[in-house]
Scaffold this active site. Structure first.
Site, PDB file in Angstrom:
ATOM      1  N   TRP A 149       0.837  -1.199   0.000  1.00 50.88           N
ATOM      2  CA  TRP A 149       0.000   0.000   0.000  1.00 50.88           C
ATOM      3  C   TRP A 149       0.867   1.243   0.000  1.00 50.88           C
ATOM      4  CZ3 TRP A 149      -2.812   1.924   4.967  1.00 50.88           C
ATOM      5  CH2 TRP A 149      -1.984   1.856   6.071  1.00 50.88           C
ATOM      6  N   SER A 150       0.311   2.338  -0.506  1.00 49.63           N
ATOM      7  CA  SER A 150       1.018   3.611  -0.649  1.00 49.63           C
ATOM      8  C   SER A 150       2.255   3.390  -1.531  1.00 49.63           C
ATOM      9  CB  SER A 150       1.346   4.203   0.717  1.00 49.63           C
ATOM     10  OG  SER A 150       1.716   5.562   0.618  1.00 49.63           O
ATOM     11  N   PHE A 151       3.447   3.757  -1.075  1.00 50.18           N
ATOM     12  CA  PHE A 151       4.631   3.517  -1.907  1.00 50.18           C
ATOM     13  C   PHE A 151       4.858   2.028  -2.134  1.00 50.18           C
ATOM     14  CE2 PHE A 151       9.342   3.620  -2.666  1.00 50.18           C
ATOM     15  CZ  PHE A 151       9.280   4.324  -3.858  1.00 50.18           C
ATOM     16  N   GLY A 209       2.785   0.375  -3.450  1.00 51.17           N
ATOM     17  CA  GLY A 209       2.224   0.156  -4.773  1.00 51.17           C
ATOM     18  C   GLY A 209       3.270   0.132  -5.861  1.00 51.17           C
TER      19      GLY A 209
END
Length: 403
Positions: free
Chosen positions: A229-231, A233
């Site tokens: 999730w977030s970075f 990704g």
């Protein structure tokens, strides 16, 4: 959703703490009364008041534990852990502030108090990595050693394995998946206490984590899923491009190429298009509008100078920019073999290039779009995390064999 603050960072982080209420990480009154005590924009006040709330809720956990009330104690410890984590983001930066270290240790301690009271207990683990170890938690569906599908969760820029309890683990366990969370270089304890910094070749981080997962009898080695999730990704699909034992990969949101995103941002901040196109190999004087914008904006100062430089172990924004071309999936996406799910929330700026990643994938793939009409348009669908879990795990159930 507005809470209390004119300072956008204070508002964002208060919301982030509160939104974990859906999985037991917060209570509305505890967050709102904490916010009321904080002086808007005063980072010392922010730290002190969240620590006070964490201490108060941790004490409730201790009292309940002594009285034999395991559920009440567990719930209080979980909330305290979230509040301690919320206390320290504005202390990011090198050298690491002692107050940040102390708050992180409180966060970890409170969570591990809670972990011991789950049934079965959440197991703190140390995953061999190069000449050290990475911290993690292993969640089992039940007490049996029957091999099950297992979700490995990888973090982004500013979360910890404790927060991933609410982000990934609860939803996975409820659906019959084991879960292994871990923090890698540039994240959580490896950054705060081990001086390990972010690296682009995340396959070299995830491979020893998969090795560890495969060593456990509770894990079906043919049904291991990686989610970021977030970075994360970027980190999860980058890892999947080199680690081919994965049965599936989820990128929330799908990230594509860091330098492309930075070039677009630079032009919006006043950098000439030609100069932006030549990033990062240009005269730093051409980036003066970018530097001025960072200095004048508390949000950009925090994003680049506090968080970005600290996570990567750099001393200057120029060093940071020069490293960004390494964080790209342009020549890696075609190497991903496992079924891959890409998410894109309507108003999440990090998801702007999710379509690029989706289009470049040659494996079985799906793109999930989350919208403002659903209340799910923000970064990582934080205001609709249950909807995110419903849709992603429904997809995963169709990919991974369940017994």
């Amino acid at each position: 959703m507005e809470i209390e603050f004119n300072d956008p960072l204070f508002e964002e982080w208060t919301q982030r703490a509160l939104l974990h209420a859906v999985y037991g990480g917060a209570d509305f009154g505890e967050c709102l009364t904490t916010a009321e005590r904080i002086t808007d924009g005063d980072r010392k006040s922010w730290y002190e008041e969240w620590i006070k709330t964490g201490d108060r809720i941790f004490a409730i956990g201790e009292e309940s534990r002594r009285g034999g009330h395991a559920v009440s104690a567990r719930e209080a410890y979980l909330r305290a852990s979230n509040y301690y984590r919320t206390a320290y983001p504005f202390l990011y930066g090198a050298p690491t502030d002692q107050r940040l270290i102390e708050a992180f240790e409180k966060e970890t301690d409170a969570f591990e108090h809670a972990a011991a009271l789950f049934d079965p207990p959440i197991e703190p683990v140390e995953i061999p990595y190069e000449d050290t170890t990475l911290p993690g938690y292993f969640y089992r569906v039940d007490d049996s050693e029957h091999p099950r599908p297992t979700v490995i969760a990888t973090n982004g820029y500013d979360s910890t394995i404790q927060e991933m309890h609410f982000a990934h683990a609860v939803a996975a366990i409820r659906r019959g998946y084991n879960c292994l969370t871990f923090d890698g270089p540039g994240q959580g304890r490896p950054l705060i206490k081990q001086d390990l910094f972010m690296r682009p070749d995340w396959e070299y981080v995830v491979t020893p984590v998969v090795d560890y997962a495969c060593s456990r009898p509770e894990v079906d080695p043919d049904q291991i899923v990686l989610i970021g999730w977030s970075f994360g990704g970027y980190l999860a699909p980058r890892a999947a491009s080199g680690e081919h034992r994965l049965a599936a990969c989820i990128a929330d949101p799908g990230l594509w190429d860091m330098i492309t995103a930075i070039r677009e941002m630079a032009t919006k901040l006043g950098v000439a298009q030609q100069a932006a196109d030549e990033l990062p190999d240009i005269d730093p004087n051409s980036l003066q509008p970018l530097f001025e914008a960072v200095e004048s904006s508390p949000e950009l100062t925090w994003t680049f100078k506090q968080r970005g430089l600290w996570v990567h172990g750099f001393d200057s924004i120029i060093e940071y920019l020069q490293a960004m071309p390494e964080y790209s999936l342009t020549d890696r996406a075609g190497q991903i073999q496992c079924p891959t799910l890409i998410t894109r929330a309507e108003n999440d700026p990090l998801a702007a290039f999710a379509d690029h990643l989706y289009d470049a994938l040659e494996c079985p793939k799906e793109l999930l779009q989350f919208t403002a009409a659903e209340g799910a348009d923000d970064h990582c669908e934080m205001t609709a995390r249950t909807l995110f879990h419903q849709r992603t795990f429904d997809w995963l159930d169709g990919v991974v064999a369940h017994d």
